[in-house]
Motif scaffolding. Sequence first.
Motif, short mmCIF file in Angstrom:
data_model
loop_
_atom_site.label_atom_id
_atom_site.label_comp_id
_atom_site.label_asym_id
_atom_site.label_seq_id
_atom_site.Cartn_x
_atom_site.Cartn_y
_atom_site.Cartn_z
N PHE A 129 0.84 -1.20 0.00
CA PHE A 129 0.00 0.00 0.00
C PHE A 129 0.87 1.25 0.00
N THR A 130 0.30 2.35 -0.46
CA THR A 130 1.06 3.56 -0.73
C THR A 130 0.61 4.72 0.13
N ALA A 131 1.41 5.79 0.13
CA ALA A 131 1.04 7.00 0.87
C ALA A 131 -0.23 7.61 0.31
N ALA A 132 -0.42 7.51 -1.01
CA ALA A 132 -1.66 8.04 -1.61
C ALA A 132 -2.87 7.28 -1.10
N GLN A 133 -2.73 5.96 -0.93
CA GLN A 133 -3.85 5.17 -0.38
C GLN A 133 -4.11 5.52 1.08
N VAL A 134 -3.06 5.80 1.83
CA VAL A 134 -3.23 6.19 3.22
C VAL A 134 -4.07 7.47 3.31
N ALA A 135 -3.90 8.36 2.33
CA ALA A 135 -4.64 9.63 2.34
C ALA A 135 -6.03 9.51 1.74
N ASP A 136 -6.35 8.38 1.14
CA ASP A 136 -7.64 8.20 0.49
C ASP A 136 -8.77 8.17 1.52
N ALA A 137 -9.82 8.96 1.30
CA ALA A 137 -10.89 9.09 2.29
C ALA A 137 -11.61 7.77 2.53
N ALA A 138 -11.85 6.99 1.48
CA ALA A 138 -12.55 5.73 1.65
C ALA A 138 -11.73 4.74 2.48
N ILE A 139 -10.43 4.70 2.21
CA ILE A 139 -9.56 3.79 2.97
C ILE A 139 -9.46 4.25 4.43
N LYS A 140 -9.32 5.55 4.64
CA LYS A 140 -9.29 6.05 6.02
C LYS A 140 -10.59 5.74 6.75
N GLY A 141 -11.70 5.79 6.03
CA GLY A 141 -12.98 5.44 6.65
C GLY A 141 -13.02 3.99 7.08
N ALA A 142 -12.48 3.10 6.24
CA ALA A 142 -12.44 1.67 6.59
C ALA A 142 -11.52 1.43 7.78
N VAL A 143 -10.40 2.15 7.82
CA VAL A 143 -9.48 2.01 8.96
C VAL A 143 -10.15 2.50 10.24
N HIS A 144 -10.87 3.61 10.15
CA HIS A 144 -11.58 4.11 11.33
C HIS A 144 -12.56 3.06 11.84
N GLU A 145 -13.24 2.36 10.94
CA GLU A 145 -14.16 1.30 11.38
C GLU A 145 -13.39 0.20 12.12
N ASN A 146 -12.21 -0.16 11.62
CA ASN A 146 -11.37 -1.13 12.32
C ASN A 146 -11.01 -0.64 13.72
N GLU A 147 -10.70 0.65 13.82
CA GLU A 147 -10.25 1.20 15.10
C GLU A 147 -11.36 1.23 16.15
N LEU A 148 -12.62 1.16 15.73
CA LEU A 148 -13.72 1.18 16.70
C LEU A 148 -13.68 -0.05 17.60
N ALA A 149 -13.01 -1.11 17.16
CA ALA A 149 -12.89 -2.31 17.98
C ALA A 149 -11.82 -2.19 19.05
N THR A 150 -11.03 -1.12 19.01
CA THR A 150 -9.95 -0.93 19.98
C THR A 150 -10.54 -0.54 21.34
#
Length: 625
Positions: A249-270
Amino acid sequence: MRRRRRRRRFVLWTTVTGIVVLVGAIGAVSTMIVSAIAAPSDEVAAATPDPTPTPTRELIVFPDDEPAATAGAEPCAVVRVLASFENAHMVENLAAAYNSQPRNVAGSCVTVEASKDKSGGAADAVASGFASLADDQKPTVWLPDSSTWVDIALAKGATVLHAEGTSVAYSHIVLAMPQPLAEAVGWDEDAPTWTEVFQAAGDPDLWSGLGHPEWGTFKLGKTSPLVATSGEAAMFVSFGTAAGSLDGFTAAQVADAAIKGAVHENELATSHYMATPEHFLWHARQAEASGTAADFLSAVIVDEKSVWDYNRGITSRDGVTVVQDDPPAEQLTAIYPSDGYYTANNPAIRLTGPWIDPVEAEAAADFIRFTLTKQGQAAVRTSGYRDLNRALDADVARVGRLDVDRDGVLGFPEGDVVTAVQTAFPDVRKRANVLFLLDVSGSMDELISDSDTKLTQARKAIEAALGHFTTGDDVGLAAFAQAPDGSMVPGLLAAPSDIGSSRDAFLAALGGIRSMGDTPLYQAVDTFAAQQAASWSPERINAVVLLSDGENDAPNAPTIGADQVLANLRDLHHSTPVLLFTLAYGADADVKTLQSISGATGAHYYDATDPSKLQSVLGDLVTSF
């Protein structure tokens, strides 16, 4: 498993010839060698072959150490090695092994001294050129537990790195689970993918569906990616799974809003973040002592060495003071996700700066040479790490329940991706619902410097800590003292609300606080923990941050007792869990009570009994959000 090549590789001597040549070069003392080693380098090391062993790759044969026949003259050259909290034990053992033999570098004896800092803090110090240290305290070698911190230091402007570094040891970063839980979900026999881990963590009925409602929800623990390598690795796998590639994965993907949204969903389990693996595992052991480790965590992302420590009874509340106890009844099992995992690669990096003279520079190189010898690698293995052939000590593997022959190491992302992930963390992390609860009894008027009282210093520290929070975090403020009529004052000053729009109101309330009266500590804890529980949300880290400089003292009216407060906190923890972080502020703080309060909620106690350290300690605390 396929692994993408990194743009920059860590130098790893993989043949006997290469090492022996280096040994001979260092042993030959000459002006040319001293000058070359001491000279600063404007560039990091050039690309070198991938050091990861493969089934077809010839294993490294480590040469014997070649100590001097007799030690050189005193005073000895001092090699100061800055380690991470995670690998400090190994670095201390390497230093002891090196110091146990006579050394002669340019006619001088050598002494290696090890110190440690949190990984993120050390990277910041390197980036600043150790601006806060006197020259005679600045390190000569930096040995972080991961090369990702080199990327962070370079991104922040570091100029003191002589070269990128040489890996000296490995420790895989795994998912650690109490054995009964690993067996119940079947991951001890059939390792999940990271996507399956995040899905399980987000399933509120997982344990009840498996016949264990007593374990509550799935509690996934992570360290902060701004502080610890395991936290970085947790974010890498979260972004990688969201982007569809763990190793590409790339820095551009890290900045992608859809990918960040999916990561945020993962983080809700923390459940919540903590600064270091030691913090999590200390609390797991405390939970087992009062019932089961499952009350505190279901799984935590940590390095193998931490799993080994835990299973042999070693824990640390603060990452500094180590406690040896009997091994836990509920041993941790290391789970190696089937789609890969990262490994801490422990690079040894010589530093350059005006505080390092040529002999110290050559001595630093000699110490790094030693780490790659048969004796150095033996110290690596007995410290709970994999050597450069990825081999584990047999007893470490047995006690740690570690997989000896596991294959699946992922290459760390490129440096720009590492920094992009850290930059994105405030946007994707689980949001907080936090109430700062400040003791404002009369003792807070005590002077601690020519210009500050405890109270004015506390105001400054809270204001600085506020910078950690961002839009979407609900942050509030309350204070407590007891008035002559027995009432608790001043009470709630700023209800928790989105700090993105309420920051000015929060700061105005903070600036208006005045000290007064006695200390109804128990009443304040009971009242405000219940208030936070009333607004509990599973999508937030729900917490109270308590700063107190004294013990419960409420003579003007009867208040609730300590036992009842702790019982109430435990009840809340099972239904609407509110983490109550406690911070002992000043020498008169009731440390034992504050520790018991935080422990009852699965939160952490912090020590600022030296009030001058309040700002740094509180800054450490808020990394839990």
